[in-house]
Write an enzyme that holds these catalytic residues in place. Structure first.
Site, mmCIF file in Angstrom:
data_model
loop_
_atom_site.group_PDB
_atom_site.id
_atom_site.type_symbol
_atom_site.label_atom_id
_atom_site.label_comp_id
_atom_site.label_asym_id
_atom_site.label_seq_id
_atom_site.Cartn_x
_atom_site.Cartn_y
_atom_site.Cartn_z
ATOM 1 C CB CYS A 65 -0.989 -0.014 1.169
ATOM 2 S SG CYS A 65 -0.286 0.190 2.818
ATOM 3 N N GLY A 66 0.391 2.378 0.268
ATOM 4 C CA GLY A 66 1.225 3.575 0.232
ATOM 5 C C GLY A 66 2.363 3.538 1.221
ATOM 6 C CB VAL A 69 1.352 1.479 8.259
ATOM 7 C CG1 VAL A 69 0.649 1.404 9.605
ATOM 8 C CG2 VAL A 69 2.812 1.878 8.431
ATOM 9 C CG HIS A 98 15.879 -13.850 14.458
ATOM 10 N ND1 HIS A 98 16.660 -12.963 15.155
ATOM 11 C CD2 HIS A 98 16.743 -14.641 13.769
ATOM 12 C CE1 HIS A 98 17.940 -13.206 14.897
ATOM 13 N NE2 HIS A 98 18.013 -14.211 14.050
ATOM 14 N NE ARG A 109 0.697 7.199 -2.203
ATOM 15 C CZ ARG A 109 -0.568 7.342 -1.852
ATOM 16 N NH1 ARG A 109 -0.892 7.510 -0.579
ATOM 17 N NH2 ARG A 109 -1.520 7.319 -2.772
#
Length: 150
Positions: A65-66, A69, A98, A109
């Protein structure tokens, strides 16, 4: 490996680079969309990829996505998914070794094509270090997950 890839409209411009990198490395790709730069909601695509990973229909997923997050937050709502935003090579490899990362999240972005290729390569070439202290820690995470996903 079988790899599912998904993105929203902001991630779409980087998706082709990631798709081609996965194919060049010899992996099979399931493209969960989106298929254009027209507005698309990231939770829809994160959910598609996360469900395939959780069901074992693919070994790993990559979401874009941008910022990385939004798809990360959405994917982590699915039991059995361990998604993380990685914008550096060390994290993309170490998180698999790990923490048994199974969904890589990228911000279109934030990073460019060369970095996306390197992160994809590192993510897909790494293996979880079973039989080490990391497995004990992963089991603790799974216990927490089991308690929270009742």
């Amino acid at each position: 490996m079988k790899i599912a890839i998904g993105c929203d409209h902001a991630g779409f411009p980087l998706k082709e680079t990631v798709l081609q990198t996965v194919k060049r490395l010899g992996h099979e790709v399931t493209d969960c969309g989106t298929f254009s730069c027209e507005r698309a909601d990231y939770p829809d695509y994160a959910d598609k990829v996360a469900k395939l990973v959780a069901a074992g229909q693919v070994e790993r997923g990559i979401l874009i996505c941008g910022s990385g997050v939004g798809v990360c937050v959405a994917a982590n709502k699915t039991k059995g998914v361990r998604a993380c935003v990685c914008h550096d090579a060390y994290s993309a490899k170490q998180a698999v070794e790990h923490d048994a990362l199974n969904v890589l999240c990228l911000g279109a972005r934030i990073i460019g094509t060369a970095v996306a290729e390197e992160l994809t390569e590192r993510f897909l070439s790494a293996s979880f270090q079973a039989g080490t202290r990391h497995e004990m820690r992963l089991n603790k995470v799974k216990t927490i997950e089991d308690l929270n996903f009742k």
